[in-house]
Design a protein around this motif. Structure first.
Motif, short mmCIF file in Angstrom:
data_model
loop_
_atom_site.label_atom_id
_atom_site.label_comp_id
_atom_site.label_asym_id
_atom_site.label_seq_id
_atom_site.Cartn_x
_atom_site.Cartn_y
_atom_site.Cartn_z
N VAL A 11 12.14 0.85 -12.55
CA VAL A 11 11.09 0.07 -11.92
C VAL A 11 11.67 -1.30 -11.60
O VAL A 11 12.11 -2.04 -12.50
CB VAL A 11 9.87 -0.09 -12.86
CG1 VAL A 11 8.78 -0.93 -12.19
CG2 VAL A 11 9.31 1.28 -13.25
N LEU A 24 2.09 7.82 -11.07
CA LEU A 24 2.43 6.49 -10.59
C LEU A 24 1.29 5.51 -10.90
O LEU A 24 1.53 4.39 -11.36
CB LEU A 24 2.70 6.56 -9.08
CG LEU A 24 3.27 5.34 -8.41
CD1 LEU A 24 4.49 4.80 -9.12
CD2 LEU A 24 3.60 5.66 -6.96
N ILE A 40 3.97 -0.06 -2.94
CA ILE A 40 4.89 0.68 -3.79
C ILE A 40 5.88 1.45 -2.92
O ILE A 40 5.49 2.19 -2.02
CB ILE A 40 4.14 1.69 -4.70
CG1 ILE A 40 3.11 0.98 -5.55
CG2 ILE A 40 5.12 2.50 -5.55
CD1 ILE A 40 3.66 -0.01 -6.53
N GLU A 41 7.15 1.27 -3.24
CA GLU A 41 8.21 2.07 -2.65
C GLU A 41 8.64 3.07 -3.71
O GLU A 41 9.07 2.68 -4.80
CB GLU A 41 9.39 1.18 -2.23
CG GLU A 41 10.50 1.96 -1.57
CD GLU A 41 11.69 1.09 -1.24
OE1 GLU A 41 12.68 1.15 -1.98
OE2 GLU A 41 11.59 0.33 -0.25
N TYR A 42 8.47 4.34 -3.42
CA TYR A 42 8.78 5.41 -4.37
C TYR A 42 9.94 6.22 -3.83
O TYR A 42 9.81 6.88 -2.79
CB TYR A 42 7.53 6.28 -4.56
CG TYR A 42 7.70 7.46 -5.47
CD1 TYR A 42 7.86 7.29 -6.83
CD2 TYR A 42 7.73 8.75 -4.96
CE1 TYR A 42 8.01 8.38 -7.67
CE2 TYR A 42 7.88 9.85 -5.79
CZ TYR A 42 8.03 9.65 -7.15
OH TYR A 42 8.18 10.73 -7.97
N ASN A 43 11.08 6.11 -4.49
CA ASN A 43 12.31 6.78 -4.03
C ASN A 43 12.61 6.47 -2.57
O ASN A 43 12.86 7.35 -1.76
CB ASN A 43 12.24 8.28 -4.28
CG ASN A 43 12.22 8.60 -5.76
OD1 ASN A 43 12.82 7.90 -6.56
ND2 ASN A 43 11.51 9.65 -6.13
N CYS A 47 4.80 4.50 -0.48
CA CYS A 47 3.84 5.49 -0.99
C CYS A 47 2.42 4.98 -0.75
O CYS A 47 2.07 3.88 -1.18
CB CYS A 47 4.09 5.72 -2.48
SG CYS A 47 3.11 7.05 -3.19
N TRP A 52 -1.15 7.66 -5.23
CA TRP A 52 -0.62 7.20 -6.51
C TRP A 52 -1.10 8.05 -7.69
O TRP A 52 -0.36 8.24 -8.64
CB TRP A 52 -0.96 5.75 -6.76
CG TRP A 52 -0.33 4.80 -5.79
CD1 TRP A 52 0.59 5.09 -4.83
CD2 TRP A 52 -0.57 3.40 -5.68
NE1 TRP A 52 0.94 3.96 -4.13
CE2 TRP A 52 0.24 2.91 -4.63
CE3 TRP A 52 -1.40 2.52 -6.35
CZ2 TRP A 52 0.25 1.57 -4.26
CZ3 TRP A 52 -1.38 1.19 -6.00
CH2 TRP A 52 -0.57 0.72 -4.96
N LEU A 57 5.71 11.24 -12.07
CA LEU A 57 7.07 10.73 -12.14
C LEU A 57 8.03 11.79 -12.67
O LEU A 57 7.66 12.61 -13.51
CB LEU A 57 7.11 9.49 -13.03
CG LEU A 57 6.19 8.36 -12.58
CD1 LEU A 57 6.31 7.18 -13.52
CD2 LEU A 57 6.47 7.95 -11.15
N ASP A 61 13.48 8.69 -11.05
CA ASP A 61 12.72 8.12 -9.94
C ASP A 61 12.98 6.62 -9.87
O ASP A 61 13.17 5.95 -10.88
CB ASP A 61 11.21 8.33 -10.14
CG ASP A 61 10.74 9.70 -9.69
OD1 ASP A 61 11.52 10.41 -9.03
OD2 ASP A 61 9.60 10.05 -10.01
N ILE A 63 11.29 3.18 -8.44
CA ILE A 63 10.04 2.59 -7.99
C ILE A 63 10.25 1.10 -7.79
O ILE A 63 10.74 0.41 -8.68
CB ILE A 63 8.92 2.84 -9.03
CG1 ILE A 63 8.70 4.34 -9.21
CG2 ILE A 63 7.62 2.15 -8.62
CD1 ILE A 63 8.55 4.75 -10.62
N ILE A 65 8.07 -2.25 -6.90
CA ILE A 65 6.70 -2.76 -6.84
C ILE A 65 6.72 -4.13 -6.18
O ILE A 65 7.40 -5.04 -6.65
CB ILE A 65 6.09 -2.87 -8.25
CG1 ILE A 65 6.12 -1.51 -8.94
CG2 ILE A 65 4.67 -3.43 -8.19
CD1 ILE A 65 5.74 -1.54 -10.42
#
Length: 72
Positions: A11, A24, A40-43, A47, A52, A57, A61, A63, A65
């Motif tokens: 994170v 998430l 949120i940037e997820y991988n 996103c 969420w 997860l 991963d 993440i 924020i």
């Protein structure tokens, strides 16, 4: 005693261990973030906040924020 598998996630570049069954949204709540003020940037993909609670997860991963701040 029941053993719950832990996974490693990142994170904002910091390593964390968490339960395999966390979403998430659960993570954001646990970290005391106000969800309405976040991106949120997820991988490496932005996103949608509607997803969420559906995103569980998994190991490694990443993440990111980003908190939205108002100002003038």
């Amino acid at each position: 005693m029941k053993y719950e598998k832990k996974i490693k996630i990142f994170v904002n570049g910091q390593k964390y261990q968490c339960s395999k069954s966390i979403t998430l949204l659960n993570l954001l709540s646990y970290l005391n973030y106000q969800p309405s003020l976040l991106v949120i940037e997820y991988n490496k993909i932005i996103c949608n906040s509607n997803d969420w609670k559906k995103v569980y997860l998994t190991m490694n991963d990443q993440i990111e924020i980003v908190t939205i701040v108002g100002g003038g």
